[in-house]
Write an enzyme that holds these catalytic residues in place. Sequence first.
Site, PDB file in Angstrom:
ATOM      1  N   GLY A 174      86.638   9.626 -41.467  1.00 36.16           N
ATOM      2  CA  GLY A 174      87.245  10.549 -42.420  1.00 36.16           C
ATOM      3  C   GLY A 174      88.026   9.826 -43.502  1.00 36.16           C
ATOM      4  O   GLY A 174      88.175   8.598 -43.481  1.00 36.16           O
ATOM      5  N   GLN A 175      88.556  10.592 -44.448  1.00 36.10           N
ATOM      6  CA  GLN A 175      89.316   9.994 -45.545  1.00 36.10           C
ATOM      7  C   GLN A 175      90.527   9.227 -45.023  1.00 36.10           C
ATOM      8  O   GLN A 175      90.750   8.068 -45.381  1.00 36.10           O
ATOM      9  CB  GLN A 175      89.772  11.087 -46.519  1.00 36.10           C
ATOM     10  CG  GLN A 175      88.641  11.804 -47.208  1.00 36.10           C
ATOM     11  CD  GLN A 175      89.146  12.885 -48.145  1.00 36.10           C
ATOM     12  OE1 GLN A 175      88.991  12.774 -49.352  1.00 36.10           O
ATOM     13  NE2 GLN A 175      89.735  13.930 -47.601  1.00 36.10           N
ATOM     14  N   PHE A 182      84.977  15.811 -30.475  1.00 38.15           N
ATOM     15  CA  PHE A 182      86.097  16.730 -30.298  1.00 38.15           C
ATOM     16  C   PHE A 182      85.627  18.136 -29.940  1.00 38.15           C
ATOM     17  O   PHE A 182      86.445  19.011 -29.669  1.00 38.15           O
ATOM     18  CB  PHE A 182      86.968  16.754 -31.556  1.00 38.15           C
ATOM     19  CG  PHE A 182      88.047  15.709 -31.556  1.00 38.15           C
ATOM     20  CD1 PHE A 182      87.785  14.437 -31.098  1.00 38.15           C
ATOM     21  CD2 PHE A 182      89.310  15.996 -32.023  1.00 38.15           C
ATOM     22  CE1 PHE A 182      88.767  13.456 -31.091  1.00 38.15           C
ATOM     23  CE2 PHE A 182      90.307  15.039 -32.014  1.00 38.15           C
ATOM     24  CZ  PHE A 182      90.033  13.763 -31.547  1.00 38.15           C
ATOM     25  N   ALA A 232      89.657  15.990 -37.022  1.00 32.98           N
ATOM     26  CA  ALA A 232      89.993  17.411 -37.054  1.00 32.98           C
ATOM     27  C   ALA A 232      88.802  18.220 -37.538  1.00 32.98           C
ATOM     28  O   ALA A 232      87.886  17.687 -38.173  1.00 32.98           O
ATOM     29  CB  ALA A 232      91.189  17.670 -37.967  1.00 32.98           C
ATOM     30  N   THR A 272      88.010  20.581 -40.247  1.00 33.91           N
ATOM     31  CA  THR A 272      88.668  20.854 -41.533  1.00 33.91           C
ATOM     32  C   THR A 272      87.891  21.817 -42.426  1.00 33.91           C
ATOM     33  O   THR A 272      88.282  22.014 -43.579  1.00 33.91           O
ATOM     34  CB  THR A 272      88.896  19.536 -42.297  1.00 33.91           C
ATOM     35  OG1 THR A 272      87.645  18.879 -42.499  1.00 33.91           O
ATOM     36  CG2 THR A 272      89.843  18.625 -41.530  1.00 33.91           C
ATOM     37  N   THR A 296      99.057  20.058 -41.162  1.00 38.24           N
ATOM     38  CA  THR A 296      98.722  20.555 -42.483  1.00 38.24           C
ATOM     39  C   THR A 296      99.708  21.584 -43.001  1.00 38.24           C
ATOM     40  O   THR A 296     100.416  22.242 -42.222  1.00 38.24           O
ATOM     41  CB  THR A 296      97.319  21.197 -42.431  1.00 38.24           C
ATOM     42  OG1 THR A 296      97.022  21.857 -43.655  1.00 38.24           O
ATOM     43  CG2 THR A 296      97.239  22.245 -41.319  1.00 38.24           C
ATOM     44  N   TYR A 350      91.953  28.203 -39.378  1.00 41.21           N
ATOM     45  CA  TYR A 350      92.220  26.766 -39.496  1.00 41.21           C
ATOM     46  C   TYR A 350      93.704  26.470 -39.289  1.00 41.21           C
ATOM     47  O   TYR A 350      94.072  25.620 -38.474  1.00 41.21           O
ATOM     48  CB  TYR A 350      91.761  26.259 -40.860  1.00 41.21           C
ATOM     49  CG  TYR A 350      92.227  24.858 -41.165  1.00 41.21           C
ATOM     50  CD1 TYR A 350      91.723  23.763 -40.463  1.00 41.21           C
ATOM     51  CD2 TYR A 350      93.194  24.616 -42.151  1.00 41.21           C
ATOM     52  CE1 TYR A 350      92.163  22.471 -40.735  1.00 41.21           C
ATOM     53  CE2 TYR A 350      93.625  23.337 -42.427  1.00 41.21           C
ATOM     54  CZ  TYR A 350      93.117  22.269 -41.718  1.00 41.21           C
ATOM     55  OH  TYR A 350      93.563  21.002 -41.975  1.00 41.21           O
ATOM     56  N   TRP A 366      96.674  18.649 -49.419  1.00 41.87           N
ATOM     57  CA  TRP A 366      95.862  18.326 -50.586  1.00 41.87           C
ATOM     58  C   TRP A 366      95.412  16.860 -50.560  1.00 41.87           C
ATOM     59  O   TRP A 366      95.574  16.116 -51.532  1.00 41.87           O
ATOM     60  CB  TRP A 366      96.638  18.630 -51.861  1.00 41.87           C
ATOM     61  CG  TRP A 366      96.912  20.091 -52.106  1.00 41.87           C
ATOM     62  CD1 TRP A 366      97.025  21.072 -51.166  1.00 41.87           C
ATOM     63  CD2 TRP A 366      97.125  20.729 -53.368  1.00 41.87           C
ATOM     64  NE1 TRP A 366      97.299  22.285 -51.763  1.00 41.87           N
ATOM     65  CE2 TRP A 366      97.357  22.110 -53.116  1.00 41.87           C
ATOM     66  CE3 TRP A 366      97.140  20.285 -54.680  1.00 41.87           C
ATOM     67  CZ2 TRP A 366      97.602  23.033 -54.127  1.00 41.87           C
ATOM     68  CZ3 TRP A 366      97.393  21.193 -55.694  1.00 41.87           C
ATOM     69  CH2 TRP A 366      97.615  22.550 -55.420  1.00 41.87           C
TER      70      TRP A 366
END
Length: 299
Positions: A10-11, A46, A69, A71, A110, A134, A159
């Site tokens: 992921g990022q 997961f 996660a 997302t 989040t 979410y 964000w």
Amino acid sequence: MTVLVFGGNGQVGQALLRALAPLGARVATTRSGTLPDGRACEVADFDQPDRLPRLLERLRPSVVVNAAAYTAVDRAEREPEAAFRANAEAPDAIARWCAARGVPLVHYSTDYVFDGQATVPYREDAPTAPLGVYGASKRAGEQAVRAAGGRHLIFRTAWVYAAHGGNFLRTMLRLGGEHARLRVVADQVGTPTPAALIADVTVQALRHPGGLSGTWHLTASGQTSWHGFAEAIFAEARAAGLLASVPAVEAIPSTAYPTPAKRPAWSVLDTGRLRQDFGIALPSWQDGLARVMAEIAAA
């Protein structure tokens, strides 16, 4: 020290694998067992939380960082069970293993745990009231991590974007190269936050000698709307030579862009506790954008 990073593709996960290098060996997991650069890694699904303790027992990490996660905010409205498995049941299994063995756990949450009705930045102790599946699943994950009783560092962020992956910045760059005019929501306010900043702060927090445990808000400084962020993206992209021309960006209300899941209108998080507890200075969101755009331009 061995740091296990769930969600290494992921990022935030990719940024963590770079930032955590000074702490020791890093072990990454993905659902497929492959990292974005093609390297093999550990498999962690997961969607099957009951298998995670066996993986943890085999690897025996010194620190666990959960950057995995579910997302897909809109899809979560159709798949609540999948969202809760990944965002609540999986963190619960991980947190209980970590607590039983005295292993620190970093977990990311989040702004979606809030209802977005505030007019001042949300503090960590503000009441949570998710608007959709979410956010509710992420709140349940927070609660599970706390309830496990071990040392934990929960970072709520918002964000998130990076030079890679699927995110608002990359979407705007693509659309900006295809259209002369775009319509972007202007009544949702928050703080664009680079994944690299989240990773760097995580490392600083893990290195902090206090052994702190708790929940902190982690974003860049300042605030803007999605419309404001889009305009800043195009200005930076034009200056970096990534776009030959800048599209006109029309400000629209959220009602003009309906989505299955309702988004919080106000996502600004108060980062005062993070800055005080860890002695961390957070850059402005504009500075963060400039760094990410420079990374894209260099590539």
